[in-house]
Scaffold this motif. Structure first.
Motif, PDB file in Angstrom:
ATOM      1  N   TYR A 157       1.086  -9.413  -9.354  1.00 56.97           N
ATOM      2  CA  TYR A 157      -0.047  -8.968  -8.547  1.00 56.97           C
ATOM      3  C   TYR A 157       0.233  -7.580  -7.973  1.00 56.97           C
ATOM      4  O   TYR A 157       1.367  -7.287  -7.557  1.00 56.97           O
ATOM      5  CB  TYR A 157      -0.308  -9.946  -7.399  1.00 56.97           C
ATOM      6  N   ASN A 158      -0.794  -6.742  -7.917  1.00 62.12           N
ATOM      7  CA  ASN A 158      -0.598  -5.429  -7.315  1.00 62.12           C
ATOM      8  C   ASN A 158      -0.683  -5.525  -5.794  1.00 62.12           C
ATOM      9  O   ASN A 158      -1.106  -6.550  -5.246  1.00 62.12           O
ATOM     10  CB  ASN A 158      -1.611  -4.408  -7.869  1.00 62.12           C
ATOM     11  N   ASP A 159      -0.279  -4.457  -5.127  1.00 59.94           N
ATOM     12  CA  ASP A 159      -0.219  -4.471  -3.661  1.00 59.94           C
ATOM     13  C   ASP A 159      -1.590  -4.685  -3.028  1.00 59.94           C
ATOM     14  O   ASP A 159      -1.703  -5.345  -1.990  1.00 59.94           O
ATOM     15  CB  ASP A 159       0.392  -3.166  -3.151  1.00 59.94           C
ATOM     16  N   ALA A 160      -2.621  -4.136  -3.643  1.00 57.80           N
ATOM     17  CA  ALA A 160      -3.959  -4.264  -3.067  1.00 57.80           C
ATOM     18  C   ALA A 160      -4.404  -5.726  -3.022  1.00 57.80           C
ATOM     19  O   ALA A 160      -4.986  -6.178  -2.029  1.00 57.80           O
ATOM     20  CB  ALA A 160      -4.954  -3.436  -3.886  1.00 57.80           C
ATOM     21  N   THR A 161      -4.101  -6.463  -4.080  1.00 60.12           N
ATOM     22  CA  THR A 161      -4.480  -7.881  -4.124  1.00 60.12           C
ATOM     23  C   THR A 161      -3.685  -8.681  -3.105  1.00 60.12           C
ATOM     24  O   THR A 161      -4.230  -9.527  -2.386  1.00 60.12           O
ATOM     25  CB  THR A 161      -4.259  -8.450  -5.533  1.00 60.12           C
ATOM     26  N   VAL A 162      -2.387  -8.412  -3.032  1.00 61.77           N
ATOM     27  CA  VAL A 162      -1.540  -9.112  -2.068  1.00 61.77           C
ATOM     28  C   VAL A 162      -1.998  -8.813  -0.644  1.00 61.77           C
ATOM     29  O   VAL A 162      -2.114  -9.716   0.194  1.00 61.77           O
ATOM     30  CB  VAL A 162      -0.064  -8.710  -2.256  1.00 61.77           C
ATOM     31  N   ARG A 163      -2.288  -7.552  -0.375  1.00 55.53           N
ATOM     32  CA  ARG A 163      -2.752  -7.148   0.961  1.00 55.53           C
ATOM     33  C   ARG A 163      -4.054  -7.861   1.327  1.00 55.53           C
ATOM     34  O   ARG A 163      -4.223  -8.340   2.457  1.00 55.53           O
ATOM     35  CB  ARG A 163      -2.968  -5.629   1.002  1.00 55.53           C
ATOM     36  N   GLN A 164      -4.961  -7.952   0.386  1.00 56.06           N
ATOM     37  CA  GLN A 164      -6.263  -8.581   0.625  1.00 56.06           C
ATOM     38  C   GLN A 164      -6.130 -10.010   1.124  1.00 56.06           C
ATOM     39  O   GLN A 164      -6.892 -10.444   2.000  1.00 56.06           O
ATOM     40  CB  GLN A 164      -7.073  -8.561  -0.679  1.00 56.06           C
ATOM     41  N   HIS A 165      -5.131 -10.738   0.610  1.00 56.75           N
ATOM     42  CA  HIS A 165      -5.009 -12.157   0.952  1.00 56.75           C
ATOM     43  C   HIS A 165      -4.028 -12.421   2.098  1.00 56.75           C
ATOM     44  O   HIS A 165      -4.085 -13.494   2.707  1.00 56.75           O
ATOM     45  CB  HIS A 165      -4.586 -12.940  -0.287  1.00 56.75           C
ATOM     46  N   LEU A 166      -3.150 -11.469   2.400  1.00 57.91           N
ATOM     47  CA  LEU A 166      -2.177 -11.689   3.467  1.00 57.91           C
ATOM     48  C   LEU A 166      -2.590 -11.099   4.809  1.00 57.91           C
ATOM     49  O   LEU A 166      -2.263 -11.647   5.866  1.00 57.91           O
ATOM     50  CB  LEU A 166      -0.807 -11.121   3.062  1.00 57.91           C
ATOM     51  N   GLN A 167      -3.316  -9.988   4.794  1.00 59.15           N
ATOM     52  CA  GLN A 167      -3.672  -9.343   6.056  1.00 59.15           C
ATOM     53  C   GLN A 167      -4.531 -10.207   6.979  1.00 59.15           C
ATOM     54  O   GLN A 167      -4.379 -10.138   8.201  1.00 59.15           O
ATOM     55  CB  GLN A 167      -4.358  -7.999   5.791  1.00 59.15           C
ATOM     56  N   PRO A 168      -5.437 -11.056   6.461  1.00 59.30           N
ATOM     57  CA  PRO A 168      -6.214 -11.917   7.372  1.00 59.30           C
ATOM     58  C   PRO A 168      -5.359 -12.924   8.135  1.00 59.30           C
ATOM     59  O   PRO A 168      -5.794 -13.452   9.168  1.00 59.30           O
ATOM     60  CB  PRO A 168      -7.184 -12.640   6.419  1.00 59.30           C
ATOM     61  N   LYS A 224       6.753  -3.171  -6.439  1.00 61.64           N
ATOM     62  CA  LYS A 224       7.184  -2.166  -7.417  1.00 61.64           C
ATOM     63  C   LYS A 224       6.415  -0.867  -7.243  1.00 61.64           C
ATOM     64  O   LYS A 224       6.686   0.113  -7.937  1.00 61.64           O
ATOM     65  CB  LYS A 224       6.975  -2.714  -8.831  1.00 61.64           C
ATOM     66  N   GLU A 225       5.472  -0.853  -6.302  1.00 62.85           N
ATOM     67  CA  GLU A 225       4.621   0.319  -6.114  1.00 62.85           C
ATOM     68  C   GLU A 225       5.109   1.267  -5.024  1.00 62.85           C
ATOM     69  O   GLU A 225       4.702   2.428  -4.991  1.00 62.85           O
ATOM     70  CB  GLU A 225       3.194  -0.126  -5.801  1.00 62.85           C
ATOM     71  N   VAL A 226       5.956   0.808  -4.117  1.00 62.30           N
ATOM     72  CA  VAL A 226       6.415   1.668  -3.024  1.00 62.30           C
ATOM     73  C   VAL A 226       7.849   2.124  -3.268  1.00 62.30           C
ATOM     74  O   VAL A 226       8.644   1.411  -3.887  1.00 62.30           O
ATOM     75  CB  VAL A 226       6.309   0.949  -1.661  1.00 62.30           C
ATOM     76  N   LYS A 227       8.148   3.311  -2.785  1.00 60.28           N
ATOM     77  CA  LYS A 227       9.496   3.871  -2.928  1.00 60.28           C
ATOM     78  C   LYS A 227      10.309   3.742  -1.642  1.00 60.28           C
ATOM     79  O   LYS A 227      11.530   3.888  -1.644  1.00 60.28           O
ATOM     80  CB  LYS A 227       9.406   5.351  -3.325  1.00 60.28           C
ATOM     81  N   GLN A 228       9.622   3.473  -0.537  1.00 61.39           N
ATOM     82  CA  GLN A 228      10.283   3.267   0.745  1.00 61.39           C
ATOM     83  C   GLN A 228       9.473   2.262   1.556  1.00 61.39           C
ATOM     84  O   GLN A 228       8.328   1.948   1.212  1.00 61.39           O
ATOM     85  CB  GLN A 228      10.416   4.580   1.507  1.00 61.39           C
ATOM     86  N   PHE A 286       5.753  -3.636   3.373  1.00 61.72           N
ATOM     87  CA  PHE A 286       5.989  -3.478   1.951  1.00 61.72           C
ATOM     88  C   PHE A 286       7.366  -2.830   1.747  1.00 61.72           C
ATOM     89  O   PHE A 286       7.672  -1.803   2.363  1.00 61.72           O
ATOM     90  CB  PHE A 286       4.909  -2.605   1.307  1.00 61.72           C
ATOM     91  N   LEU A 287       8.169  -3.434   0.898  1.00 63.59           N
ATOM     92  CA  LEU A 287       9.526  -2.961   0.652  1.00 63.59           C
ATOM     93  C   LEU A 287       9.744  -2.721  -0.838  1.00 63.59           C
ATOM     94  O   LEU A 287       9.249  -3.493  -1.671  1.00 63.59           O
ATOM     95  CB  LEU A 287      10.546  -3.994   1.139  1.00 63.59           C
TER      96      LEU A 287
END
Length: 210
Positions: free
Chosen positions: A54-65, A76-80, A89-90
């Protein structure tokens, strides 16, 4: 199809398997790496998340609420490290992931083998989402479900309704190692030779690993 491939892909005179439980006499428990075996589990309140499909946007959509929960998401999308509300995000890192796993309250991940085995060994709450189309993950998910681990088909709109009751549950399946890593290796060495078969030598590994 998956079972047919496994039966015909690699022929051998003897077969050894590793799994969460001993489903047959040639199946041994998972090999847990030293960092996890020697760890002292803690609960610092966060939920460790690694969902590589799953990409970060999908994960964010379901976890932020789920604002009352803190998540450490390995991406795998963030460098820091990036803090985004209740989500940290790590970048993917073995050492950082091990630390997060050892100190988490629960873990949400795919239905691989190593990470679920380590989570169960540490006594962590575990929920898995098998990667679609991966036969191994389908089998692991079936085994984990029999152990009482929640298995989701996908990360979708119904996630919140499943997640909250799961976090409130006190029961958590655990993994008990009947044999050490050393005795497992010893079993492989002896059982695959003509000198000794079907025996676990618990003494010999001391000379190999110590």
């Amino acid at each position: 199809m998956g079972e047919w491939i496994l039966r015909h892909y690699a022929h051998a005179t003897q077969y050894i398997g590793l799994h969460f439980k001993q489903y047959d006499d040639f199946i041994l428990p998972p090999v847990i790496k030293k960092d996890i075996l020697q760890a002292e589990p803690q609960d610092k309140g966060h939920i460790t998340v690694y969902l590589s499909s799953y990409n970060d946007a999908t994960v964010r959509q379901h976890l932020q609420p789920l604002k009352e929960f803190r998540f450490q998401v390995f991406s795998k999308e963030v460098k820091q490290a990036v803090q985004d509300g209740n989500i940290l995000f790590l970048p993917v890192s073995r050492n950082a992931f091990n630390k997060s796993l050892i100190t988490c309250k629960a873990i949400l991940t795919g239905a691989g083998f190593e990470t679920p085995a380590e989570a169960l060994y540490l006594g962590k709450k575990l929920m898995v989402i098998p990667i679609r189309g991966q036969y191994e993950q389908f089998c692991n998910a079936a085994a984990l479900k029999k152990m009482g681990v929640p298995v989701l088909k996908t990360l979708d709109a119904g996630f919140e309704q499943v997640f909250r009751p799961w976090m409130e549950q006190k029961r958590r399946p655990t993994l008990h190692l009947d044999y050490s890593t050393e005795s497992t290796v010893s079993y492989l060495m002896h059982n695959c030779s003509n000198e000794k078969k079907n025996a676990l030598d618990l003494i010999y590994p001391e000379f190999v690993f110590n």
